[in-house]
Design a protein around this motif. Structure first.
Motif, PDB file in Angstrom:
ATOM      1  N   ASP A  68       0.850  -1.184   0.000  1.00  0.00           N
ATOM      2  CA  ASP A  68       0.000   0.000   0.000  1.00  0.00           C
ATOM      3  C   ASP A  68       0.886   1.233   0.000  1.00  0.00           C
ATOM      4  OD1 ASP A  68       0.972   0.248   2.589  1.00  0.00           O
ATOM      5  OD2 ASP A  68      -0.963  -0.019   3.577  1.00  0.00           O
ATOM      6  N   GLY A  69       0.335   2.386   0.342  1.00  0.00           N
ATOM      7  CA  GLY A  69       1.102   3.612   0.282  1.00  0.00           C
ATOM      8  C   GLY A  69       2.268   3.669   1.239  1.00  0.00           C
ATOM      9  N   LEU A  70       2.265   2.835   2.289  1.00  0.00           N
ATOM     10  CA  LEU A  70       3.365   2.804   3.257  1.00  0.00           C
ATOM     11  C   LEU A  70       4.395   1.729   2.937  1.00  0.00           C
ATOM     12  CD1 LEU A  70       1.417   3.303   6.621  1.00  0.00           C
ATOM     13  CD2 LEU A  70       2.798   4.986   5.386  1.00  0.00           C
ATOM     14  N   GLY A  71       4.120   0.900   1.942  1.00  0.00           N
ATOM     15  CA  GLY A  71       5.061  -0.144   1.567  1.00  0.00           C
ATOM     16  C   GLY A  71       4.449  -1.527   1.629  1.00  0.00           C
ATOM     17  N   THR A  72       5.299  -2.532   1.751  1.00  0.00           N
ATOM     18  CA  THR A  72       4.836  -3.915   1.763  1.00  0.00           C
ATOM     19  C   THR A  72       4.490  -4.358   3.184  1.00  0.00           C
ATOM     20  OG1 THR A  72       7.098  -4.727   1.976  1.00  0.00           O
ATOM     21  CG2 THR A  72       6.206  -4.501  -0.264  1.00  0.00           C
ATOM     22  N   TYR A  73       3.688  -5.417   3.267  1.00  0.00           N
ATOM     23  CA  TYR A  73       3.281  -5.985   4.557  1.00  0.00           C
ATOM     24  C   TYR A  73       2.569  -7.312   4.290  1.00  0.00           C
ATOM     25  CZ  TYR A  73      -1.339  -4.295   3.206  1.00  0.00           C
ATOM     26  OH  TYR A  73      -2.510  -4.082   2.523  1.00  0.00           O
ATOM     27  N   PRO A  74       2.505  -8.219   5.267  1.00  0.00           N
ATOM     28  CA  PRO A  74       1.765  -9.471   5.082  1.00  0.00           C
ATOM     29  C   PRO A  74       0.256  -9.236   5.195  1.00  0.00           C
ATOM     30  CG  PRO A  74       3.490  -9.719   6.741  1.00  0.00           C
ATOM     31  CD  PRO A  74       3.309  -8.250   6.500  1.00  0.00           C
ATOM     32  N   ALA A  75      -0.488  -9.817   4.268  1.00  0.00           N
ATOM     33  CA  ALA A  75      -1.949  -9.759   4.324  1.00  0.00           C
ATOM     34  C   ALA A  75      -2.449 -10.445   5.580  1.00  0.00           C
ATOM     35  CB  ALA A  75      -2.543 -10.434   3.099  1.00  0.00           C
TER      36      ALA A  75
ATOM     37  N   GLU B 181      14.964  -9.123   7.091  1.00  0.00           N
ATOM     38  CA  GLU B 181      14.465  -7.925   6.416  1.00  0.00           C
ATOM     39  C   GLU B 181      12.949  -7.848   6.498  1.00  0.00           C
ATOM     40  OE1 GLU B 181      18.414  -9.005   5.309  1.00  0.00           O
ATOM     41  OE2 GLU B 181      16.548 -10.163   5.088  1.00  0.00           O
ATOM     42  N   GLU B 182      12.274  -8.971   6.328  1.00  0.00           N
ATOM     43  CA  GLU B 182      10.813  -8.987   6.435  1.00  0.00           C
ATOM     44  C   GLU B 182      10.365  -8.658   7.858  1.00  0.00           C
ATOM     45  OE1 GLU B 182       9.939 -12.333   2.946  1.00  0.00           O
ATOM     46  OE2 GLU B 182      10.267 -12.942   5.031  1.00  0.00           O
TER      47      GLU B 182
END
Length: 685
Positions: A479-486, A515-516
């Motif tokens: 999203d607008g803030l970057g990646t993330y786990p659903a 990193e994740e």
């Protein structure tokens, strides 16, 4: 007006499983809401209103089990309140007793009429929770007591020295009490109650044979003791231990094995997920709980495929009750109807595996661990053979009965799994955190199998590696803030893009790369998820967000505590300290009894708001005091010792403190921490 679930946030509560008493802050139990005295899942007293000369005493305040008030129906010629009344209530596993004391500073002897109206009400807990009609019962006299019964539930009442009159709805007790000049007088009453069909009972003192603390001949765990510059820390720990003692129970058929009931008043019984998580949090403090919880759940592990109960071979149960659970249309799970033993949970089984592994690491005797290896292998088999119904490599759930839980992770309300626009995801659902639990369980199971000389460890390491690869490919969103786990995958295997606290449970499982983990930690501590008091269940940008929505914007204590522990385990000690400080601030706002959940409104908008029907106490909320206390220390057992594994030099959120009463491998330890987070561990003498 349609029935409503009663609120609890403004009530006074005392409990000692399986008994509990809920009243107003003035000590009066009125025929409204959830007020009453309960044994297991049945209310036996729905009213206990005290009067003096026909008037209710006027409350001054309460402290724990004592409710203080002033009597102004006597001595009205004096401006000052010269006749005080104290109502001391004690709750034991089968009895509630009240001592009613009158203290006078009047210059003359006075005689007062003390009245107590007892409403006998045998409403089942499901009816209380749904705001349903009461079930009054007429008591009968037997000797010096009044007795009421319905089925296997009985209650008997005694009020020495009182004149009693019974009717269809209860008993009126009356005492004529003479108080000497500047003297005292006292009366009292009690109710003894039992449920002969309840599957759970009070835990036996000294239980836990084959546990951990006694593995090398030591005594049972001693209370956790905290000395800190910040007095709030000791207050939180003391309240938590008191609450957990009241929640300690045993299954009727396994009286020597104790576990923690999920929470009062609604979930005062064995819950697989809740009892496991609470026991896991308590491993450094009360390791006997882990052994008892493991064996209690193993005794009811699934053996057959039964869609009606959601039982499957190797599966760990969700909840245990004396009868069918039916919830009304105004609940979070409309039309829910569950059998007495229900297995509708996707996460209890992998969590059971990891609890067994962790208990072994903390010192559970090898003989006791070997006694559960068959259950371990069955639980691992469930991960492989039953949890992935469509063969896509992920654990998922779907209620096929139409009256079971629609969602079967810890966020088990029907509206908890949402897309970013707030719309609901369609099942089968594969939750993000459950894949992390399963990954960790496979590796934990492999380590146990290898250590015990059992076949299959490499199979499970390979299974975990495949799961991690699939997870990385399927679950990540942007999203607008970057990646993330659903939060989950839906029925079409699309990543459900709601930003939720679920991702925080992945920290410390090993399924994320370094990193994740950094990405997840940063997202969790962003103001859209971190309220300042805790991690919101759903972020503020979601179309379904509301700070007082059960699983969609509120803060759950245990959720934040699990995330806190994951942050510390994955090297984000500063974030863990920040979150621990927020939870301690929240605890201060709730009198140091952290509730099941509370509002997700920002901390800079004021103190934490209660979620008004939240359980108090709840096992995993009370047990969260331990990860909060140990936020930046990362203590782990090693050999016969207890070692800090977190990086030194991270300032604690509490300043310097000392904690004693920590256990590992049958030995007790003391930990001294300075303000900079440097830790010294020493064995207790």
């Amino acid at each position: 007006m349609s029935p409503r679930q009663p609120f609890l946030h403004d009530l006074s509560m005392l409990l000692s499983a399986p008994m509990q008493a809920w009243s107003g802050q003035d000590g009066q139990i009125r025929a409204q809401g959830a007020q009453g005295m309960y044994v297991a899942d049945t209310r036996v007293v729905g009213e206990a209103v005290l009067t003096v000369n026909g008037e209710e005493p006027e409350p001054l305040g309460s402290a724990g089990p004592v409710f203080d008030s002033v009597v102004r129906a006597v001595g009205g010629a004096y401006a000052d309140p010269l006749l005080l009344l104290a109502r001391r209530r004690t709750v034991g596993p089968s009895r509630v007793a009240e001592e009613i004391s009158l203290r006078s500073d009047l210059p003359d002897e006075v005689t007062v009429s003390v009245g107590l109206r007892i409403g006998v009400d045998f409403s089942p807990m499901t009816a209380v929770k749904s705001g349903g009609p009461r079930v009054p019962l007429a008591p009968v006299r037997r000797g010096g007591r009044w007795v009421a019964s319905s089925g296997a539930v009985t209650a008997s009442f005694e009020a020495p020295g009182a004149v009693a009159v019974a009717d269809d709805g209860g008993i009126a007790f009356h005492w004529d009490v003479t108080i000497p000049p500047r003297g005292r007088a006292q009366v009292g009453w009690s109710v003894d109650a039992a449920d002969g069909q309840s599957p759970v009972a009070a835990a036996q003192a000294g239980g836990g044979a084959g546990g951990i603390a006694g593995a090398v001949g030591t005594a049972s765990p001693q209370p956790l003791r905290v000395s800190a510059r910040d007095p709030r820390l000791a207050a939180l720990v003391a309240q938590a231990q008191q609450d957990l003692a009241g929640l300690r129970m045993s299954a009727v058929e396994r009286p020597d094995d104790s576990f923690l009931a999920a929470g009062a008043p609604w979930f005062f019984t064995l819950f697989g997920r809740d009892s496991i998580i609470a026991a896991r949090m308590m491993l450094p403090v009360d390791p006997e709980l882990a052994a008892g919880t493991l064996r209690t759940l193993a005794a009811r592990q699934g053996v057959e495929n039964n869609p009606e109960t959601a039982e499957q071979p190797g599966k760990i149960l969700h909840e245990l009750r004396r009868g069918e659970l039916v919830l009304p249309a105004n609940s979070h799970n409309e039309g829910l109807r569950l059998p007495p033993v229900y297995y509708g949970t996707v996460d209890a089984t992998p969590l059971w595996i990891s609890l067994l592994h962790d208990a072994w690491k903390w010192g559970m005797p090898e003989e006791a661990v070997r006694g559960l290896l068959g259950n371990l292998e069955a639980a691992l088999g469930w991960l492989r053979d039953w949890a992935d119904a469509d063969g896509d490599g992920f654990l998922e759930y779907l209620d096929t009965t139409g009256h079971g839980l629609a969602n079967q992770g810890w966020k088990d309300s029907g509206d908890s799994i949402r897309w970013g626009d707030g719309s609901l995801a369609r099942g089968p659902i594969a939750l993000a955190e459950v894949q992390g639990y399963a990954y960790r369980a496979a590796l934990d199971g492999a380590e146990l199998l290898e250590a015990m000389g059992r076949p299959g460890p490499e199979e499970w390491r390979s299974w975990a590696a495949v799961l991690a690869e699939k997870f990385r490919a399927a679950f990540w969103c942007r999203d607008g803030l970057g990646t993330y786990p659903a939060i989950a995958l839906d029925a079409d295997k699309r990543p459900v893009d709601g930003v939720a606290s679920n991702m925080g449970h992945l920290l410390g499982t090993g399924i994320l790369s370094t990193e994740e983990g950094d990405v997840v930690a940063a997202r969790l501590m962003h103001p859209s998820l971190f309220s300042g008091f805790g991690i919101r269940t759903l972020d503020t940008d979601n179309g379904g967000y509301w700070p007082l929505r059960y699983h969609c914007g509120s803060v759950w204590t245990h959720d934040s505590a699990i995330i806190l522990a994951g942050l510390a385990a994955s090297g984000h000690s500063a974030d863990a300290a920040h979150l621990a400080a927020g939870l301690l601030n929240a605890a201060e706002g709730f009198g140091y009894r952290l509730p099941e959940l509370f509002s997700g409104r920002p901390a800079d908008d004021g103190g934490p708001l209660p979620y008004p029907s939240s359980c108090r106490p709840q096992a995993w909320a009370a047990a969260s005091a331990v990860p909060i206390l140990l936020a930046t220390l990362g203590l782990e057992p090693q050999g016969a010792g207890l070692l800090p594994v977190a990086a030194a030099g991270v300032p604690t959120p509490f300043g310097a403190f000392t904690v004693s009463g920590l256990w590992a491998n049958g030995r007790q330890f003391k930990v001294d921490v300075d303000a900079e987070g440097n830790t010294a561990v020493s064995a207790a003498p």
